[in-house]
Every structure is written in structure tokens, then in C-alpha cells.
Design an enzyme around this catalytic site. Sequence first.
Site, PDB file in Angstrom:
ATOM      1  N   HIS A   1      41.400  41.239  65.903  1.00 30.86           N
ATOM      2  CA  HIS A   1      42.044  40.705  65.184  1.00 30.86           C
ATOM      3  C   HIS A   1      41.183  39.798  64.065  1.00 30.86           C
ATOM      4  CE1 HIS A   1      45.678  38.338  63.390  1.00 30.86           C
ATOM      5  NE2 HIS A   1      44.913  37.511  63.184  1.00 30.86           N
ATOM      6  N   GLU A   2      40.228  38.973  64.610  1.00 30.62           N
ATOM      7  CA  GLU A   2      39.561  38.057  63.911  1.00 30.62           C
ATOM      8  C   GLU A   2      38.402  38.975  63.271  1.00 30.62           C
ATOM      9  OE1 GLU A   2      40.844  35.458  63.607  1.00 30.62           O
ATOM     10  OE2 GLU A   2      41.931  34.870  65.261  1.00 30.62           O
TER      11      GLU A   2
ATOM     12  N   HIS B   1      39.506  39.904  59.959  1.00 36.97           N
ATOM     13  CA  HIS B   1      39.341  38.874  58.911  1.00 36.97           C
ATOM     14  C   HIS B   1      37.740  38.934  58.456  1.00 36.97           C
ATOM     15  CE1 HIS B   1      43.151  36.817  59.138  1.00 36.97           C
ATOM     16  NE2 HIS B   1      43.179  36.609  60.407  1.00 36.97           N
TER      17      HIS B   1
ATOM     18  N   GLU C   1      45.775  38.460  56.493  1.00 32.10           N
ATOM     19  CA  GLU C   1      46.341  38.549  57.912  1.00 32.10           C
ATOM     20  C   GLU C   1      46.774  40.409  57.741  1.00 32.10           C
ATOM     21  OE1 GLU C   1      46.434  36.615  59.908  1.00 32.10           O
ATOM     22  OE2 GLU C   1      47.617  37.374  61.588  1.00 32.10           O
TER      23      GLU C   1
HETATM   24 ZN    ZN Z   1      44.724  36.088  61.633  1.00 29.99          ZN
END
Ligand code: ZN
Length: 508
Positions: free
Chosen positions: A265-266, A269, A295
Site C-alpha cells: 500500500h505505502e 503512494h 489513495e
Molecule cells: Zn494510504
Amino acid sequence: VDGDFTELRQRLAEISDLGRARALLAWDERTMMPRGGAEARADQLATLARLRHERLASDELASLLDALRPRAERLPYDSDEASLVRVAQRDSDKARRVPAELRAEITRTASVAEHAWVEARRSSDFSLFAPHLERNVELKRRYAECFEPFDHPYDPLLDDFEPEAKTAAVRPVLEELRRGLVPLIDAVRESGHEVDDSPLRGSFPIARQRELVGEVIAGLPLPADTWRLDETVHPFATAIATDDVRLTTRYDEAYLGTALWGAMHEAGHALYETGIDSGLRRTPLCRAPSLGFHESQSRLWENWVGRSRGFIEHLRPRLATAFPDELANATAEQIYRAANRVEPSLIRVEADEVTYNLHIVLRFELELQIFDRTLALEDLPEAWSEHMREYLGVDVPDDARGVLQDVHWAAGSFGYFPTYALGNLIAAQIWDSASAALDDLDAMVGRGELGPLREWLREHLHRHGGKFTPAEMLERLVGGLSVDPCLRHLERRVRDVYDLGASAQIVR
Ligand code: ZN
């Protein structure tokens, strides 16, 4: 480029540097800093925030922008100069409406509230946090009033995270999402099918998790030498520059999923940040159009890539090598199902992909009620419990696992939560577009060939940074926001993982 644009770029570069330096101090505070540094760090962060705000709200910047606007308007809309003037104007106008003392008071009060929240959460006692929440809400009401007139007092709060989004537009979108999720969750319950997530549970030594997660992230198409991964309590990613992104994760010895998909997830980003055009560095264009867009990229890499059957098949040999005791006998199919188990639960950050969105809708509705004064803060724990029962069918046993679980309200971040759900919606739409454009994306993911996906995302989204508003970017990319692609994605997953044949009816 003539002298005035050069001066504008210089001023904006300093503002950007102050913001990024602040981000570095904040990253350090949450990963490396000994606890004794807390007081000094709060002062240092406040100083940088004040300097940045003063420069952004300065008369000099405002008159420079006034002078440049007519010339910028004659340039192509998406040129660097026109976009710079447009976005800086917006930032400057917003900053100039908020008195510096109010800005400082919000920061100080939130910092105190956050410490009180940690204590209240530890003892699971909302009453310890309530007076601080009261102060935070009061200050945010005053903040919102700086932007009068507005249609809804929540609009200015939302605008800080989703520029130009309106409560009246977001509310029906989240309501449509909620209505679409209910039958999916019912179908899971009524399937009588239990998905076993034991392959991901057991004993996973943290040193080996760290090694594995590092390898998985290194296998993503992130440019070399642009990121590092450290540990923290509440994971986040922050860009000190487009080629210096700090990722954080946390490890749970008993559950492999936390670190593995959390880090992906990170990294999503980070893929966004590293894809922004280098010409936009040190400008206010060096960011995503909104938090929802940011996001969308973390969710896309975590869920659409990371939890897909293909990617898990690709990952399985490495998982089995890292944890032979736990995973040598698990098939990719078993791990895939374990990674996609749907189970209504109490904690947002641990929720599965389907029920997650209901946690967001709940928070959004409560925030609206707080700011239109239809819910007294003392009634918040009870309202929380009622919503949890209604949406997820679970009973909230205590404040710690209910209203006190998230840091956002302690930090004064109202209007932030809906961006998580918007991110899911946007991710689904972008995935559909990328799938249509790339030849057999699923098969590519299964082979671990992720470069073409990254290039597509970069070309169509990342490189533009913040040149466009969220609405403009959505229009360019997918023709506007839509709930259906996300619901269709979730329905496919649920049918697949819970063996609901194509004929099993799920009425949305
Ligand atoms: Zn996030």
C-alpha cells in the site's frame, strides 16, 4: 520564461522546502526519534509550519500572482506556468483567509489532544478524550467559518483534502457505495462458505518478514535509490522529494498480512510520488490532485495487484522459502483466499476490502452530524455503536475498539476519512482503464511484469502532479466518478473467493 515567473518559482520553492523539511522532521518523529525529543520537535514543527504559512499568505506572493495572472491565462491551460499560477493562487487565497493565530492554535490544540487520545485509548475511556475533541471541533468550526459563505460547514474541511469537493456531491456517492455493499456482505454470510485465513496466521519471525517485505517492494517498479522502508506504529508514506520517499510499515509476528500488504500500500503512494514530472519539483504542483487520488494508487497496488490471484501465484515460491514451516504446504489458491477473506470486524485498519468502505461511510456520516450540530459529542460513542450494529452487524465492546480507534479526530483531521473510500472508487476506475489499454494486464501481473502498468499510470496520471483539480483529472482519465466499477470488482472477488457461481444472484 521571464523574470516574474522566475521570482514566482523562487518564492514557491522556498515554501515547498519548508513543507518538505517539516515532513522530514515528522517522519523522523514517528520512526527514529527517541521519546525525549517530543517537546523540542513540537516547537521545531510549529516554527516551520508558521514560516510556511506566513510566506504562503504574504502580500508579496499575492501581488506577484495578481501581476502574473493575465499572462498565465493566455498560456495553454496545462502548461507549467499557467498551472503554477492557478494552483498557487488557490493555496495563497486559502492561506490568507485563515488568521495565523488560529492556524497555530489548531496545531497546538491537536498536538495536546493527540497525547490525551493515546491515554484515553489505552484506558478505553472516551470521557478522557471528550474535552479535547470538543476543543478540536470548536477550532475546526472557526476554521470553516473563515471560508463563509458555504453550502455546508463540512465543505471547507473536505476541501483541504479533496479540493473543490462538496458535501452535497460526496454524500450520495458514499450512500450508493454503502447500498451496493450490503448485498455483497449478505451473500458472503449466506454462502455458508468459510474462508480459512490460517495460511497467513502463525508465527512469522519479524527479521524474516522484514527481509521478505523489502524484497517484495524492491520487486515493484520503483526507481532504485528513491525509497527506504522503516518501522512505525501507524504506517504512512511521505515524500521528502520525488526521489526520496519514506515508506513505513509495522510487523505483526502472528499475521503476515499486516506488513506484506501494508507495505505494498505505502509503495503505491511512493510509485505516485516518484512518477511526478521532475520539472514540477519544488512547486505546489508536485503533489497529487487530492488525497483520494493519492489513495487510489496505494489501493491499486495493495488490492488490485497485491491481492490478485496472479500476483499471489507469482509471490508464493518466495513466501514458501521465507517461511517453510508456515507456508511450504499452502497452495497459492489457499493464500489468495486467505488474503481476501471477508469478515465484518471492529477495526478499520484491519478490515477486508469489502467491509472497509462501511467503516468509512460510518465515520463520514458521524462527521457530518457533528458539524451540522445534529449530534452532541457526548453521544458519539453510542452513535458509533448503533452504526456498527446497523452496517456491519457487530457489537462494539469498548471505546478503544470503537470511537477511539483512529487518530484522525485527535489530530484535528475532519474531512479526511471520505478520501479513503473515494480512493477505492477511483482505483477501480483506473484499473478498468489500464486493463482496457494494456494487453492482458492480469497475465502480466501474474508474471510479475509490473513495469508496463507503472508506465501507463505515470503517463496518464502521475506525471501531471497537481496541475488539474480532482474533477478535471477524473474527467480526463475516466470521464467522471463512478461507484459501479468498484462494486463490480468487489463482486468478482467475492464470487471467486466464496465460490458463488456466476448464476448466484447478488442484487445490488
Ligand atoms: Zn494510504
